[in-house]
Write an enzyme that holds these catalytic residues in place. Structure first.
Site, short mmCIF file in Angstrom:
data_model
loop_
_atom_site.label_atom_id
_atom_site.label_comp_id
_atom_site.label_asym_id
_atom_site.label_seq_id
_atom_site.Cartn_x
_atom_site.Cartn_y
_atom_site.Cartn_z
N GLU A 169 0.82 -1.15 -0.08
CA GLU A 169 -0.24 0.13 0.11
C GLU A 169 0.90 1.20 -0.09
OE1 GLU A 169 -2.76 0.02 3.22
OE2 GLU A 169 -3.65 1.74 2.66
N ASN B 24 -12.53 -1.17 -0.99
CA ASN B 24 -11.75 -1.90 0.04
C ASN B 24 -12.17 -1.18 1.57
OD1 ASN B 24 -9.08 -2.79 1.59
ND2 ASN B 24 -9.42 -0.73 2.39
N GLU B 25 -12.54 -2.32 2.26
CA GLU B 25 -13.20 -1.80 3.41
C GLU B 25 -14.12 -0.79 3.42
OE1 GLU B 25 -10.31 -1.55 6.96
OE2 GLU B 25 -9.49 -3.64 6.59
N TYR C 296 -6.67 -9.45 11.17
CA TYR C 296 -5.18 -9.02 11.64
C TYR C 296 -5.15 -9.63 13.01
CZ TYR C 296 -4.26 -5.58 8.02
OH TYR C 296 -3.86 -4.96 6.97
N GLU D 278 -6.00 -9.14 3.29
CA GLU D 278 -5.32 -8.54 4.30
C GLU D 278 -5.22 -9.39 5.43
OE1 GLU D 278 -5.77 -4.53 5.44
OE2 GLU D 278 -6.35 -3.96 3.34
N GLN E 26 2.38 -6.10 5.39
CA GLN E 26 2.30 -5.51 3.87
C GLN E 26 3.92 -5.86 3.46
OE1 GLN E 26 1.08 -1.72 3.11
NE2 GLN E 26 -0.93 -2.14 4.07
#
Ligand code: AHR
Length: 495
Positions: free
Chosen positions: A26, A178-179, A243, A299, A348
């Site tokens: 990103e 995204n999100e 996450y 992710e 990432q």
């Protein structure tokens, strides 16, 4: 206590999509700028602006895809700002990540060039672009696809050619936002469903003999239920994020200063990804029993407090043997669920969250997580073999998980691999592998185990944690006896 892993060589389930070994870069902190990208004029050796040492290291992973430009950044990104002569590209503020000024030197051409640099003669690194739904327009997204993929005569192909790229790029994976439940527009799911259907309807690409793989933005159970109900015929993939945050979002915990209880808590939270995948698969099965739609974990990884003294918006964290264990157990979970899980992207790639490599000026180090991806890369496109593990619980109180993580696969090269990890902070584990449906003559492998739980590589000692030849496996009758060191990842090749 000994542990047992029964492996049935003649019974296999599904193929493990190579894309579960995917990555994510990103425009955040020092992932792109001062990470992968140093610019053409940098004294740091580079090819067209991208660091040679990083490209080389990532190619060694057979990196199957790269997601870009975000993350939250994606829904603020306007692709036209990132094409054409560098001097005339407008700047923008990266509002989500540190409020830095971004000069758009890395745009569509540069990203797609990076994917080409990361490809090898027999392995393409597929670009996976996240389009802007939160602050973009349908027209903007449709034109971006035309710009990248149109071979014939069209306004966007002419624009691309005027910017120096005659031929279109091959592109398959496209994220529609995204999100969007959060940083991507704070939308209600009903609203996103309508937008998804509208945007997806105009998302066309022109790559011959390749269907555009459109990824809708999922979340947790309630959101996914509505999304699947209204959009499942229009999507090829549904993305979710997971996450591993040991503490709270305010105080996540240090990447390097932690004790046994934190170790167990982190691993338990990481292991819980399996329950999340199982529940999401169950939801998808109801709408798509034939498994046409892929689950896309685009992710995942550890998220700790930033390294002291670094910009809190840059998400720069160190990486220890604990991260290596999280990586190995997660990849084993992905192997088991690859009947539905088509892609996963660790967050990432460079200098951000659970990174493959860290940089400081011209210096570069590979993290323990990098080494796990390298050791396990031959599982890409391998077939999962039937395996039954008997192990014990490790940890205290609520933070208990299986002490051993294990999968068995047969690679496209025909070799059987055992992917093993011992989560224990102090104890070696003796594992008896019972091989059925075939015989075993020879075993060899490598191990990654730091001297301590917090072992990690630094810019002055970059080889503290690295894979070594493994001598702890012996053939006994129709199986193996394996002595797994404490907090270790072991990959064995069985012939
Ligand atoms: O990876 C960091 C951020 O985490 C991404 O930008 C966002 O999608 C997620 O919340």
């Amino acid at each position: 206590m000994s542990h047992q892993f029964i492996v049935q060589l003649d019974v296999s389930s599904h193929v493990i999509s190579r894309h579960v070994y995917g990555h994510f870069a990103e425009h955040l902190g020092r992932c792109i700028y001062d990470g992968l990208w140093v610019g053409h004029d940098s004294p740091i050796p580079n090819v067209r602006g991208f660091r040679k040492d990083l490209v080389h290291a990532l190619r060694e992973l057979d990196i199957p895809n790269l997601r870009w430009p975000g993350g939250c950044f994606a829904d603020t990104y306007h692709w036209r700002d990132g094409i054409g002569p560098k001097a005339s590209r407008p700047s923008m503020i990266n509002v989500h990540w540190g409020g830095t000024t971004e000069d758009n030197s890395v745009g569509t051409h540069e990203f797609l060039d990076l994917c080409e640099q990361l490809s090898t003669p027999d392995r393409v690194c597929e670009p996976y672009v996240a389009g802007n739904v939160g602050s973009g327009t349908v027209r903007e997204m449709a034109e971006w696809l035309e710009y990248i993929t149109m071979p014939g005569e069209s306004p966007m192909s002419r624009l691309r050619q005027s910017n120096g790229r005659e031929k279109p790029w091959r592109l398959k994976y496209w994220g529609v936002g995204n999100e969007n439940w959060g940083c991507g527009g704070n939308m209600r799911v009903e609203y996103y469903c309508d937008l998804y259907r509208q945007y997806a309807g105009y998302c066309r690409h022109f790559t011959p003999n390749e269907k555009l793989y459109k990824v809708a933005c999922g979340y947790w159970e309630d959101w996914n239920q509505v999304l699947l109900q209204h959009c499942h015929p229009h999507m090829d993939g549904m993305s979710v994020h997971y996450y591993t945050v040991p503490g709270t979002w305010q105080k996540k915990g240090s990447a390097t200063q932690f004790g046994v209880a934190d170790h167990q808590l982190t691993l338990k939270k990481a292991a819980d990804i399996e329950g999340f995948i199982v529940r999401t698969k169950g939801q998808m099965d109801r709408f798509d029993p034939k498994k046409r739609i892929g689950l896309i974990m685009d992710e995942w990884g550890t998220w700790f407090d930033v390294e002291p003294g670094t910009n809190p918006g840059f998400l720069y964290q160190q990486n220890t043997i604990r991260d290596a264990l999280v990586a190995a157990l997660s990849l084993n979970v992905f192997h088991r669920h690859a009947d539905r899980l088509h892609m996963a992207n660790i967050a990432q790639t460079i200098n951000v969250l659970q990174a493959m490599a860290l940089t400081e000026g011209a210096k570069m180090l590979l993290t323990p997580t990098y080494h796990v991806f390298e050791m396990m890369k031959k599982n890409q496109d391998a077939t999962l073999l039937d395996g039954h593990l008997k192990t014990v619980e490790y940890g205290e109180g609520e933070n208990r998980l299986e002490q051993i993580s294990a999968t068995a696969t047969r690679g496209t090269d025909g070799v059987v691999r055992l992917n093993l990890a011992n989560m224990h902070h102090a104890d070696e584990a003796e594992l008896h592998v019972d091989i059925r449906g075939g015989s075993v003559k020879e075993v060899r492998g490598r191990v990654l185990a730091g001297a301590s739980l917090d072992a990690h590589n630094t810019f002055t000692a970059s080889d503290v944690v690295k894979p070594e030849a493994f001598s702890g496996a012996t053939v006994i009758g129709s199986g193996l006896k394996v002595k797994l060191p404490a907090h270790s990842v072991v990959v064995l090749e069985v012939r």
